[in-house]
Structures are given as C-alpha cells and as structure tokens.
Design an enzyme around this catalytic site. Structure first.
Site, PDB file in Angstrom:
ATOM      1  CD  GLU A   1      61.809  28.424  59.869  1.00  0.00           C
ATOM      2  OE1 GLU A   1      61.889  27.794  60.941  1.00  0.00           O
ATOM      3  OE2 GLU A   1      61.978  27.909  58.756  1.00  0.00           O
TER       4      GLU A   1
ATOM      5  NE  ARG B   1      57.672  24.631  72.936  1.00  0.00           N
ATOM      6  CZ  ARG B   1      58.087  25.103  71.752  1.00  0.00           C
ATOM      7  NH1 ARG B   1      59.345  25.371  71.532  1.00  0.00           N
ATOM      8  NH2 ARG B   1      57.234  25.277  70.766  1.00  0.00           N
TER       9      ARG B   1
ATOM     10  CE  LYS C   1      56.386  28.599  63.777  1.00  0.00           C
ATOM     11  NZ  LYS C   1      57.408  29.321  63.043  1.00  0.00           N
TER      12      LYS C   1
END
Ligand code: ATP
Ligand code: MG
Length: 565
Positions: free
Chosen positions: A40, A267, A277
């Site tokens: 994104e 992850r 983020k």
C-alpha cells in the site's frame, strides 16, 4: 548461500515453495507460477517488506515464473505518489525487478465496480444506510451473535439504484456503504457481511476525482490477483481469517477454475524493532528521527544509509526462511549477516572518535625544524589480499582514543597509562610518561616516548605488550562527523504488554562526535562502508561522505547469544 555467518546452507525448500513445487508438479495452473508484491503506498518499505519481497520474487525466480509489483491503492486518504516512487526505488536497490509494467489496484476500479453490481444482481450485496459505528457493533464478536441490518433485504432494483447513486456522488461521505450479504452468524467475523465499498470524497493520486466510492482491501485484493493471473497469493498470517472471504468473493464471479490461492506465512519481527508503518510514521512526525531514511530506522532507506548491503538482507531472509507461526528474530542475527559481509569487503581505516592528544617527546625533528614524518605501510583488508596496502602518515603528534588512556586505571586495564608500554598499530611501541591536565583536572594530552627499534610494531628483543591501539597523525588528520547508535528502542519487545512503543525509546540512541581520521578517509565515496579499526563498520553518508554512520560493531553478539542458550 555465501553470506551466512556460519556458512550453514539455507533449508532446501520452505513450506510456501513446497506448495508451489507441488502445484507445478501436478500441472496446476498449467505449470505457471505467478506471484506479486502488493504494497500500500502509504509509507516506506521496511525490512519486513524485504522479507516478503525476497519471498515473492524468489519464488518467481526459482520456478521460472513472474512476480508483479502491484500497488494496493484503494485508500486515497493515506496514500501518496511520493511513496509509489520511493517503493520502486527501494525495490531496485533491493535487487529485484518486477515482471512487466507496474500494476495498480486502481487500474481495476471499473471492473471491480461491475463485479459489485453483479453481486447485487445475484442478491449477494446490499446498500446499508447505517453508520460505521452501528455496523461495527452489529458485527458482534466471538461467541456473540451478529445482528442483521434492517437494510439487508432490500430489493435488487433498490440496491442497484442506491449503489449507482453512491457512485454518482448523491450521498455524503460515510452516509452509505455497500456490504456483501453472506452470514451474520458466521464464526469467521470477516464473513459477517463485510463492507465492500465506502464513500470518500478524496482525490486519488491516480484516478483523480473520477471516483467518490472506493473498494475495501477485501473487495480489491483477490480480484486484482485474479485479473492479473496470480497463481500464488502469498501474504502474512494476519490475513488468514480473510482467506474465506477472499475465496467467497472469487466464487461469486464466474471465473475460470484455476484462480489464485492465498497462502499465509509468518511476518518478520525483530527484537528492539518496530515494523508497523503507523509507529514508524509517528517516529518521523514527532521528530524522534530525522526522517524515514534516518539510519536508525528499520526502513530499507534507513538500513541503506546505515550501510546494510542488500546482499546481506537477502542472505538473512533466506537464512531465517518462512514459517507458519509468528516468532521474533534477534536483531543480532541480522547484524551478524551485515558484519560477515563487511568483514570480507570493507577496507580497514583508522579514525579516532573521541580524540585525545598523544605527543611523543623523543620524536625526531627534521633538519628544517619541522616534525619528521614517516609513512607506514598498512594492510587494507587482512581478509582480502587483493585489497593491498596503503601509506599512513605517522609523526610525534597523534590523536588516540580518549578511553585508551587512564591516568589512574583499575586492575586489568591494559591500555595506556603512565609507565606502560603499548603498540600503536603498524607503527611503534610507545610508553606514556605523563598526563597533561587542564584547570579542572581533565586529561587533555598524554606525553609519551617511543622506541625507534620497534618500527612496524614488533620489538627486536621479543618483548610483548598487552594492547594495540589505533591512532591518527594530528597534522594529517581529516575531520569527519561520526554517528554511533544505540537501539532506537531499549526493550527487547517494544510495545509488548500493550505499552506504547514510543515510551520505550532510548533518547540517546545517537551519539555524534567530531572524529579525526587518517587521510584516506577523506576519499571515501558516499555510501561506501569501511572498518574503523577496533571500532566497527562505518558507512559514509549517502549525501555527505564526510559523515559516517556506525553500521555494526565488530563483536559478534549473535555468537554470544547462541552460547547463552
Ligand atoms: P501496516 O504496517 O500498515 O499494517 P503493512 O506493513 O501490511 O502495513 P503493506 O504495504 O500492506 O504494509 O505490505 C505489503 C506486503 O508486505 C504485504 O503482503 C504484507 O503482508 C507484507 N509485509 C508487511 N509487513 C511484513 C513483515 N513484517 N514481514 C513480512 N511481510 C510483511
Ligand atoms: Mg497491510
């Protein structure tokens, strides 16, 4: 795998590759392999993304397939074209090349809209007039029933009319949403009539004002995969619960049978590091770091500035491989890959980061009254014979490291102290004779004598010294700014136990000094990494090569951690 610190080969196939291999063997997708990396564009890439990148691009490489770069740009409020550019630059630096042109979920807005109308026509989607909070409350929870919306049974005609009006801008932001009509009692919360479209009058960085409704992640993602012909849609574990919805959406669209399949992996988490983020953005916005590319940031840009080579990032991600359950990797392991790389490649140099004057009182004076200078031949990299040697000027006026001298040392201090003889690397033995103090009693200079017979650093009579120190000639020194770093977050698991990770910050995570360095350090190119003897690896800043960032120290802390286990 050449860059592993201990040279252990990576496990042959991780579970994702095993699955891909099985699909190839069985002829699924006609033997085709296609993955994608779907960021994104709302922030910079971090080392966790690098793991996903090397996995997706690595699979494509290993199986002769392709890997697309697709921007998941469905959320114009937080997205920006500057991130689109930065992400592509970072991919290039990481050494991967997307197959074909860059894709955008926004390229598919028209198709996604048509498919939404198809759902409505099938009685599988409806326009809900309730607000966000009400919808969220009605969703219920685990073991808690969901509540059906009063608008759930609208006719196809009414839904189509309202949805078209949504698109045409007839309603305010947030006034209505389009929801899938699945099952408000499903055990999987994602199947409780998830929202597919929301109204947002926000210009989009690619589609401008063309749209005031935007699809959600769940409506856009699987369909984008299907449109592009993705075979293996690899994502992180938090999307496991989304998989049923991913499949449900594709099920309704009358697609060919070889549609994409989602596979989840754990992850990357690193100790002392935050890879969210949102938190990284707060660090930047609140001014705790200089920017996304601050050398303390775990972003690709930060690590690059810090002197982490892409080859070491790749070797590290190959080494840790992919797992099905979440875990946290010690940051020291990543550092050991960086250290191993630089140990092979970095030139050795001498720099003094906390300078103290050392003056040799018996150093000869030249015929013209100026100090005599001797040029020492010093090895550039003991790990690499081809790196050769260089000439380093030595004279009676030197800089040494402040903590290499103590006037009144504790036991077991083997460095310089009055009456003690030590070796100056590749030069001479020196013996301290006196400490010169300022008015406040601080040592400002050390006086010493040298033994002219010890040239090169060995004594003809075979006597030994207990320490070897680095040094820099004062008249020849170049000034460089040196940043040394502590962990940005003090605790091993910042933000664990629900604490705000920002409260965990080490306020002294950067120590900056004016260092004195041998002349060769004036010639280092931006981005190059050198070893400062005894101090660690240091990267010349990308914008200003007179500024150095400490990449990693010399000690293998990962080995220590393993010994303690
Ligand atoms: P946020 O921090 O806002 O949750 P994100 O890190 O998931 O965002 P995306 O741009 O959505 O950011 O991520 C792109 C891809 O990178 C996704 O496929 C995601 O699963 C993967 N990814 C993100 N973080 C990690 C991580 N720590 N380890 C491995 N893969 C990751
Ligand atoms: Mg995400």
């Amino acid at each position: 795998m050449s860059d592993s610190p201990d040279e252990t080969p990576a496990p042959s196939l991780d579970f994702v590759r095993e699955k891909v291999a099985a699909d190839v063997a069985s002829g699924r997708y006609g033997g085709r392999v296609q993955t994608r990396f779907p960021p994104e564009p709302n922030g910079f890439l971090h080392v966790g993304h690098a793991k996903s990148i090397y996995l997706n691009f690595g699979i494509a490489e290993d199986f002769g397939g392709s890997c697309f770069l697709r921007f998941d740009d469905t959320n114009p409020e937080t997205e920006d074209v500057s991130y689109v550019d930065a992400i592509q630059q970072d991919l290039e630096w990481l050494g991967v090349a997307p197959s074909g042109p860059v894709r955008y979920a926004s390229d598919y807005f028209e198709q996604l809209y048509d498919w939404a109308e198809l759902l409505i026509t099938k009685g599988l989607a409806y326009v809900d007039d309730q607000d966000k909070e009400t919808i969220s409350e009605q969703r219920g929870g685990f073991g808690q029933p969901g509540v059906e919306s009063p608008h759930r049974d609208r006719s196809v005609e009414e839904n189509l009319r309202l949805f078209r009006q949504m698109r045409d801008g007839a309603f305010d932001d947030g006034a209505r949403v389009l929801r899938a009509r699945i099952d408000m009692q499903a055990d999987n919360m994602w199947l409780r009539d998830p929202v597919l479209y929301r109204i947002r009058r926000v210009p989009h960085h690619r589609t401008g004002d063309a749209w005031c409704i935007y699809p959600t992640y769940d409506w856009a993602h699987g369909q984008s995969d299907a449109i592009e012909g993705t075979t293996h849609s690899v994502c992180t574990l938090e999307f496991t619960d989304h998989r049923a919805l991913y499949d449900w959406c594709l099920d309704q669209l009358d697609l060919p049978s070889d549609r994409p399949e989602q596979t989840e992996f754990a992850r990357l988490n690193l100790t002392h590091t935050v890879l969210s983020k949102r938190t990284l953005r707060l660090l930047v916005e609140q001014g705790h770091v200089d920017g996304w590319d601050d050398a303390r940031m775990p972003t690709v840009r930060g690590l690059r500035r810090r002197g982490y080579p892409a080859a070491a990032l790749r070797a590290f991600t190959d080494h840790i491989s992919v797992a099905k359950t979440n875990s946290v990797v010690d940051i020291e392991l990543l550092e050991s890959f960086v250290r191993t790389h630089h140990n092979r490649h970095a030139l050795r140099r001498m720099a003094v980061v906390e300078p103290l004057k050392l003056t040799i009182t018996n150093w000869p004076v030249g015929a013209d009254g100026t100090a005599h200078v001797e040029w020492m031949d010093v090895v550039n990299n003991p790990e690499d014979e081809t790196a050769g040697t260089r000439s380093v000027p030595f004279c009676g006026e030197l800089w040494i490291e402040r903590d290499d001298f103590m006037a009144d040392p504790p036991p077991k201090y083997f460095r310089l102290t009055p009456g003690r003889e030590v070796r100056l690397r590749s030069a001479y033995f020196v013996t301290a004779t006196e400490a010169v103090l300022d008015d406040e009693g601080n040592v400002v200079e050390v006086l010493a004598t040298y033994d002219p017979t010890t040239q090169g650093g060995t004594a003809p009579d075979g006597r030994k010294v207990k320490s070897t120190m680095h040094w820099v000639s004062r008249p020849h020194a170049v000034d460089v700014t040196v940043h040394r770093y502590e962990r940005l977050f003090r605790s091993k698991h910042p933000g664990a136990d629900g604490n705000d990770p920002l409260d965990d910050r080490d306020p002294n995570s950067r120590i900056t000094t004016l260092a004195r360095a041998e002349p060769a350090l004036g010639e280092v190119a931006a981005g190059d990494v050198v070893q400062f003897e005894r101090l660690g690896y240091f990267a010349a800043d990308l914008d200003d090569p007179a500024v150095f960032h400490r990449t990693v120290g010399l000690r293998d802390e990962w080995a220590n951690i393993q010994k303690q286990r």
